[in-house]
Scaffold this motif. Structure first.
Motif, PDB file in Angstrom:
ATOM      1  N   PRO A  22      51.535 -10.523  29.275  1.00  0.00           N
ATOM      2  CA  PRO A  22      50.644  -9.594  28.570  1.00  0.00           C
ATOM      3  C   PRO A  22      49.922 -10.280  27.417  1.00  0.00           C
ATOM      4  CG  PRO A  22      52.806  -8.612  28.936  1.00  0.00           C
ATOM      5  CD  PRO A  22      52.931 -10.058  29.288  1.00  0.00           C
ATOM      6  N   TYR A  39      48.766  -6.571  30.437  1.00  0.00           N
ATOM      7  CA  TYR A  39      48.947  -7.476  31.577  1.00  0.00           C
ATOM      8  C   TYR A  39      48.077  -6.965  32.709  1.00  0.00           C
ATOM      9  CZ  TYR A  39      50.758  -9.275  35.956  1.00  0.00           C
ATOM     10  OH  TYR A  39      50.843  -9.835  37.208  1.00  0.00           O
ATOM     11  N   SER A  66      57.845  -5.137  25.599  1.00  0.00           N
ATOM     12  CA  SER A  66      57.436  -5.916  26.769  1.00  0.00           C
ATOM     13  C   SER A  66      58.547  -6.834  27.251  1.00  0.00           C
ATOM     14  CB  SER A  66      56.189  -6.744  26.443  1.00  0.00           C
ATOM     15  OG  SER A  66      56.489  -7.822  25.570  1.00  0.00           O
ATOM     16  N   HIS A  72      55.783  -5.435  33.703  1.00  0.00           N
ATOM     17  CA  HIS A  72      54.866  -6.399  34.319  1.00  0.00           C
ATOM     18  C   HIS A  72      55.595  -7.423  35.180  1.00  0.00           C
ATOM     19  CE1 HIS A  72      56.228  -8.477  30.704  1.00  0.00           C
ATOM     20  NE2 HIS A  72      55.848  -9.612  31.274  1.00  0.00           N
ATOM     21  N   PRO A  76      54.498  -6.894  39.314  1.00  0.00           N
ATOM     22  CA  PRO A  76      53.375  -7.762  38.961  1.00  0.00           C
ATOM     23  C   PRO A  76      52.047  -7.359  39.570  1.00  0.00           C
ATOM     24  CG  PRO A  76      54.846  -8.857  40.509  1.00  0.00           C
ATOM     25  CD  PRO A  76      55.543  -7.611  40.075  1.00  0.00           C
ATOM     26  N   VAL A  80      49.632  -3.287  33.399  1.00  0.00           N
ATOM     27  CA  VAL A  80      50.640  -2.722  32.494  1.00  0.00           C
ATOM     28  C   VAL A  80      50.167  -2.853  31.048  1.00  0.00           C
ATOM     29  CG1 VAL A  80      53.058  -2.733  31.802  1.00  0.00           C
ATOM     30  CG2 VAL A  80      52.421  -3.432  34.130  1.00  0.00           C
TER      31      VAL A  80
END
Length: 262
Positions: A22, A39, A66, A72, A76, A80
């Motif tokens: 991120p 992210y 995070s 994230h 993936p 996010v």
């Protein structure tokens, strides 16, 4: 609401293609500087992707969230956003308002946090291809309370919610939506009995009239004929987010993306 975005659209698009973690972004909302960690998977530039908003608890911050709640890394392919709150008095702690958190009711502080959410979502829509049918929100404690506020005030922006260790006084304002509520049986801050009432109230709102069935560790799924299931994730701990809970929340969000049976 006046919004100024402090980063260029082209710069955001260029950085997204190589971002593996991120990245910090800034906004000016109603004259106040706001920030979040974003992210974005590379495919978000060309293909519609789901979006997950994550909100820290009172006294927390976006960076710690995070790392302790790494959506994230668990998902993936999703875009996010870890949002950062501002100092505000807490309902249960920090009455002087020295620590960052979120408004818990409409109208508080000029709805600055609702406006912040609106600004971020607008930016994402301009910079990326957002799957509008699959926008999600999760948060812990005061952040979970803000998730409930978003549910009450912005229900049609979201596909599902996952508030953790939280409660709301706006239960009667909620529209049926798929939800996962995480609660600790020994939560000394947001009392477990309060959260039990939340879970029962959510079952009624979502039309979960039948018995529940096991869904995962410490989790019970209450199906709904209207497609708005509820998962009650009740762990034996306290106010914390237990290990493995973020993965279950991601799994729940992903299940809401499955095509409905004909």
């Amino acid at each position: 609401m006046r919004v100024g975005v402090c980063f260029g659209l082209l710069g955001l698009l260029a950085s997204a293609a190589v971002a593996a973690e991120p990245e910090r972004r800034e906004w000016t909302v109603d004259g106040t500087n706001r920030e979040a960690l974003v992210y974005a998977p590379p495919q978000a530039l060309s293909n519609a992707v789901p979006v997950v908003f994550v909100f820290h608890g009172h006294g927390g911050n976006m960076l710690r969230m995070s790392r302790s709640f790494p959506v994230h890394a668990l998902w993936p392919d999703a875009l996010v956003v870890y949002m950062q709150g501002l100092p505000i008095p807490g309902v249960l702690t920090d009455p002087e308002g020295k620590k960052p958190g979120w408004q818990n009711m409409p109208g508080v502080r000029g709805d600055r946090d609702l406006h912040f959410f609106d600004a971020v979502l607008e930016t994402l829509r301009k910079a990326y291809k957002v799957d509008e049918r699959h926008v999600f929100a999760t948060g812990h404690s005061n952040g979970g309370g803000f998730v409930y506020l978003l549910w009450a005030e912005r229900p049609y922006a979201f596909a599902a919610f996952a508030p953790c260790a939280a409660a709301t006084r706006q239960l009667s304002q909620l529209k049926p939506r798929p939800a996962l509520h995480l609660a600790g049986e020994r939560d000394a801050l947001v009392k477990f009995e309060w959260q039990q009432r939340m879970i029962e109230g959510l079952r009624k709102i979502n039309g979960c009239t039948g018995p529940g069935r096991p869904w995962g560790p410490n989790a019970t799924l209450y199906p709904s004929a209207s497609g708005t299931p509820l998962v009650a994730l009740v762990h034996p701990g306290g106010h914390e987010i237990p290990e493995g809970a973020p993965a279950l929340i991601v799994r729940f969000f992903q299940e809401q993306m499955r095509p409905k049976a004909p």
